[in-house]
Scaffold this active site. Structure first.
Site, mmCIF file in Angstrom:
data_model
loop_
_atom_site.group_PDB
_atom_site.id
_atom_site.type_symbol
_atom_site.label_atom_id
_atom_site.label_comp_id
_atom_site.label_asym_id
_atom_site.label_seq_id
_atom_site.Cartn_x
_atom_site.Cartn_y
_atom_site.Cartn_z
ATOM 1 N N LYS A 564 0.827 -1.210 0.000
ATOM 2 C CA LYS A 564 0.000 0.000 0.000
ATOM 3 C C LYS A 564 0.868 1.270 0.000
ATOM 4 O O LYS A 564 0.374 2.374 -0.191
ATOM 5 C CB LYS A 564 -0.940 -0.006 1.213
ATOM 6 N N LYS A 673 -15.030 5.915 -0.347
ATOM 7 C CA LYS A 673 -15.548 6.694 0.792
ATOM 8 C C LYS A 673 -15.071 8.141 0.727
ATOM 9 O O LYS A 673 -15.829 9.074 0.993
ATOM 10 C CB LYS A 673 -15.105 6.053 2.116
HETATM 11 F F1 GPW Z 1 -6.001 -11.429 1.464
HETATM 12 N N1 GPW Z 1 -8.449 -7.643 1.675
HETATM 13 C C1 GPW Z 1 -8.349 -7.454 3.038
HETATM 14 F F2 GPW Z 1 -7.596 -11.272 0.059
HETATM 15 O O1 GPW Z 1 -8.724 -6.413 3.571
HETATM 16 F F3 GPW Z 1 -7.941 -12.150 1.966
HETATM 17 N N2 GPW Z 1 -7.834 -8.441 3.811
HETATM 18 C C2 GPW Z 1 -7.450 -9.648 3.280
HETATM 19 O O2 GPW Z 1 -6.971 -10.506 4.017
HETATM 20 C C3 GPW Z 1 -7.622 -9.852 1.888
HETATM 21 C C4 GPW Z 1 -8.082 -8.822 1.117
HETATM 22 C C5 GPW Z 1 -7.274 -11.190 1.329
HETATM 23 C C6 GPW Z 1 -9.009 -6.515 0.891
HETATM 24 C C7 GPW Z 1 -8.201 -6.119 -0.321
HETATM 25 O O3 GPW Z 1 -6.852 -5.920 0.044
HETATM 26 C C8 GPW Z 1 -8.805 -4.811 -0.866
HETATM 27 O O4 GPW Z 1 -8.154 -4.412 -2.039
HETATM 28 C C9 GPW Z 1 -10.290 -5.003 -1.137
HETATM 29 O O5 GPW Z 1 -10.893 -3.766 -1.424
HETATM 30 C C10 GPW Z 1 -10.994 -5.593 0.068
HETATM 31 O O6 GPW Z 1 -10.345 -6.788 0.511
HETATM 32 C C11 GPW Z 1 -12.441 -5.934 -0.199
HETATM 33 O O7 GPW Z 1 -12.570 -6.648 -1.395
#
Ligand code: GPW
Length: 824
Positions: A564, A673
């Site tokens: 990030k 957001k």
């Molecule tokens: F690794 N995301 C997250 F894909 O917040 F499981 N935690 C996680 O462990 C994972 C994904 C995983 C996020 C993404 O990084 C983000 O880009 C995305 O907007 C969000 O998931 C919801 O889709």
């Protein structure tokens, strides 16, 4: 529906139906009743915490009526339900949201009471918050839907910053939680360990029996999820673990083995004790696998039990049930359903497998290799012996199919096998999820393209392109606009014909006609300023730093992660600082004041992320106290970023940073957001930034940096070519090494990652264009009329990014479910 109340009492029951309350008077009466009778307090010792308790108990009374009605109606109509399986639900506070959704928000204006509530923080970041937005949309759109998760005793840790370093403090949040309803009668026995025996049943068929091992009990806790402006109130069911046999094993206890009986109890309770604090990382811990199976087995048992009540044949299971897997964490559900169908219900393999694959959908949220789940075969064998057999069988039948379709391609079999033939052998959960689902989706267009062309390429070959689809993420405008930014929401409503836009966000487009209206712009800018004043006050309180609310507020709040690139941001801040220092006092006077605001947690074991936090704080300590600089630059790290802080921060940003290395951020949702709250974005061509640009227009966003398609070549060049560092970045590094921000030794790893270790995240490659783009931001901000017009135009074009649109897409293209309206 069968009633369990004996005939003579039914009349009395009907006469005494609780009526809830309809208006302000009824609500107030209920609050006072709770203060006096539930809490046993009086007008004279009702502090804010008691007021919160009583208010939430009153509101929850109102929720329950809609909740019961919704559940009864869904059961009566035998509607197809969606089950959203997620290990994380990052809900934040419930009271404000409940007040809004049931239409009592204007009745009770009570910021102080609302702020008493502890965030429900059962998630790490984007993935968990997405699940929470989805629940809000599912209820608001009247979809029959349940969430299933774990009731962690400890949510994501609280972050304290001590001497510039992150310190983790446990988040015990269950002291008083009026939003959950324990269902001590709804329990499921969950088996672990043991062994598999083959025997012959009465019909002479060989069957597998999973025996022995230990049993842990799952207890249901239900959380009502009210929809906005509808009586529909869905259910979020969270499972809590406890030892079987009650408090502790009395056999052992009576035999004098007190300690071991207590230990058993504690071991059982450990399963739902704590949320793993990793974001985009899987560490393969046994307890995590236990959590996954415990939650998935309890949920499936519940779903199957509900289905069996309908007395329908199994062939109709997928007409009644759609299960969505939020990433691979619940993938064992595929295996568990297959096991139930063949071992318990006696179906044939093929018939069962057909039901299974038609039931499940899988959402992928990352392409980062370190986040793709793999479990050692030995661990699965030990914990879930029967499941491992089934996984092997699933893989066998799958590979047989592949071999038929690609007869000469042995390497294909190796590549797509659910079992990775490594040392030790691993179960590839994403592959299992693909094979066991009928649809696989990514969360933004670029991301969905990437999974189709890179990590799941072979599976597109095997299944054809239709199995893979995209559903771009969204956010709920109820929480993220109306609740977080009530004044802006009101101003928007005044131009959009009332609050209808909160249910149909595309209606924001009516704002566009006012983007250049001077009066409207003034009101718009005044609200942004007020939001910045509020954040400034908070910063003063929390960090002891005075910031100028007229400065440009530049915000990056999200989990701290190298991909990030908060390090890119802080290096950019140092560059700005050096540039200001090098100026004459006269030249300095012409500069635009800026506040760089950071916030976010680092996973406790993620050392590099912690270094980044430390550097941000170290730079702040120097810059914020430099008299040459004054208001021109302040660097703020906000402690303990969470959902309720996001609700305060988003409305106060002028520009926010979404600057991941291209191709690494699957979607991002905070980008949405911030724009929805009238802030602009500086970002890379990554995740949903690309679609945001398409919607709001290139002139209303600040894009920079290399493209995803070039990343691989650049990385290759770093390692095998000559890697020269950007000149400006080099100066930043030299300054760090001079000790300007404290012992250079402390930050050596951050510098070395770029200079010596191949700069995997392309910080140097993107640095120049990042700095230049920030100059464009400054320039644009100087023309306030233009700037505000851009902001208004951007908001007007954000309609697409509501999670309502997103849920409708899932419903139509993956779940095949329809809304069911509940009458008041
Ligand atoms: F690794 N995301 C997250 F894909 O917040 F499981 N935690 C996680 O462990 C994972 C994904 C995983 C996020 C993404 O990084 C983000 O880009 C995305 O907007 C969000 O998931 C919801 O889709």
């Amino acid at each position: 529906v069968e009633a369990s109340i004996p005939e003579p009492q039914r009349d009395a029951w009907k006469r005494n139906q609780p009526e809830g309350f309809k208006d302000k008077d009824g609500f107030e009466k209920e609050v006072v009743r709770h203060v006096e009778t539930t809490l046993a307090r009086s007008m004279f010792n009702c502090d804010e915490s008691a007021a919160y308790s009583a208010t939430s108990l009153a509101i929850r009374y109102r929720l329950i009526t809609g909740w019961n009605k919704t559940q009864q109606r869904q059961t009566y109509r035998d509607a197809k339900r969606v089950y959203y399986l997620s290990l994380e639900f990052l809900m934040g506070r419930a009271l404000d949201n409940a007040l809004l959704n049931v239409g009592l928000k204007d009745v009770a204006k009570m910021e102080d009471i609302i702020s008493q509530e502890h965030d429900a923080a059962l998630g790490n970041g984007g993935l968990g918050r997405l699940a929470a937005c989805f629940l809000d949309s599912l209820a608001s759109l009247n979809y029959p839907a349940w969430g299933y998760g774990l009731r962690y005793r400890y949510g994501i840790f609280k972050q304290e910053i001590i001497d510039g370093y992150q310190v983790e403090v446990p988040d015990y949040w269950l002291d008083f939680n009026p939003w959950e309803f324990p269902r001590h009668d709804v329990t499921v026995d969950i088996q672990f360990f043991g062994h598999v025996n083959k025997t012959t049943n009465a019909a002479g068929k060989t069957i597998s029996v999973w025996e022995g091992g230990e049993t842990v009990v799952a207890v249901a806790y239900d959380v009502p999820i009210p929809g906005y402006d509808t009586p529909t109130t869905n259910n979020l069911r969270l499972w809590s673990s406890k030892a079987s046999g009650g408090e502790f094993d009395f056999q052992k206890f009576n035999n004098g083995d007190y300690e071991s009986s207590v230990a058993d109890q504690q071991r059982a309770e450990t399963i739902s004790a704590v949320l793993y604090p990793n974001d985009n990382l899987e560490r393969g811990k046994e307890l995590r696998l236990k959590q996954q199976y415990f939650w998935v087995a309890a949920s499936l048992h519940d779903i199957v039990r509900r289905f069996k009540k309908s007395k329908r044949p199994w062939s109709e299971f997928c007409d009644q049930v759609a299960i969505q897997l939020n990433d691979t964490h619940p993938t064992l559900a595929i295996v568990e359903l297959q096991r139930i169908l063949i071992d318990t219900e006696g179906l044939e393999w093929d018939e069962a497998w057909d039901i299974v694959t038609n039931t499940f959908g899988y959402t992928n949220h990352t392409v980062l290799p370190e986040a793709l789940e793999k479990w050692p075969v030995g661990l699965v064998q030990h914990l879930l012996p029967r499941h491992l057999q089934i996984i092997y069988d699933i893989n066998l039948y799958f590979l047989q199919k592949v071999e038929k379709a690609f007869p000469k391609d042995r390497d294909m079999l190796r590549r797509v096998s659910i079992i990775e033939e490594s040392q030790p052998k691993m179960v590839r959960m994403a592959y299992l999820a693909i094979v066991g689902s009928h649809k696989v989706n990514g969360v933004a267009e670029l991301h969905s393209d990437l999974i189709r062309t890179t990590i799941f390429k072979d599976f597109v070959q095997i299944y054809g392109p239709d199995k893979f689809t995209n559903v771009t993420n969204g956010i709920t405008p109820r929480r993220w606009l109306h609740q977080a930014n009530p004044r802006l929401s009101e101003l928007i409503a005044s131009k959009c014909g009332g609050n209808a836009f909160l249910k149909d966000l595309t209606q924001l487009n009516r704002l566009e006609a006012h983007a250049k209206d001077p009066q409207f712009r003034r009101e718009w800018a005044e609200i942004k300023y007020a939001n910045k004043v509020r954040l400034s006050r908070y910063i003063k309180e929390a960090n002891g730093v005075t910031v100028n609310p007229a400065a440009l507020f530049d915000v990056q709040v999200k989990r701290i992660h190298e991909y990030k690139r908060q390090q890119l941001n802080i290096f950019g801040v140092i560059h700005r600082y050096l540039t200001l220092k090098a100026m004459s006092p006269e030249a300095r006077k012409k500069q635009l004041p800026r506040v760089s605001i950071f916030g976010g947690k680092a996973a406790p074991g993620y050392w590099m992320a912690k270094q980044i936090i430390h550097l941000i704080n170290a730079v702040g300590a120097v810059v914020n106290n430099d008299e040459d600089i004054g208001d021109l630059l302040k660097v703020i790290f906000l402690e303990d970023y969470n959902v309720s802080k996001a609700e305060m921060i988003c409305p106060a940003s002028d520009i926010s940073e979404h600057i991941s290395t291209a191709g690494t951020e699957a979607s991002g949702t905070s980008n949405m957001k911030f724009v929805l709250n009238g802030g602009l974005i500086i970002g890379t061509c990554d995740g949903a930034n690309i679609e945001i640009t398409r919607e709001i227009g290139e002139s209303n966003i600040f894009l920079f940096g290399n493209l995803a398609e070039d990343v691989e070549d650049l990385r290759h060049a770093h390692t095998y070519g000559s890697h020269s560092i950007d000149g400006d970045l080099d100066k930043v590094f030299n300054e760090i090494e001079k000790g300007t921000f404290g012992s250079p030794h402390d930050f050596g790893a951050l510098v070395a990652a770029v200079r010596q270790h191949g700069d995997y995240y392309l910080v140097s490659d993107d640095f120049h264009s990042y700095i230049q783009t920030h100059s464009l931001v400054d320039e644009a901000y100087r023309n306030q009329d233009e700037w505000v017009s851009k902001c208004i135009t951007a908001v007007a074009r954000m309609g697409f990014f509501t999670s309502d649109r997103c849920i409708d897409e899932y419903a139509e293209s993956i779940w095949n479910v329809e809304p069911l309206v509940v009458r008041e």
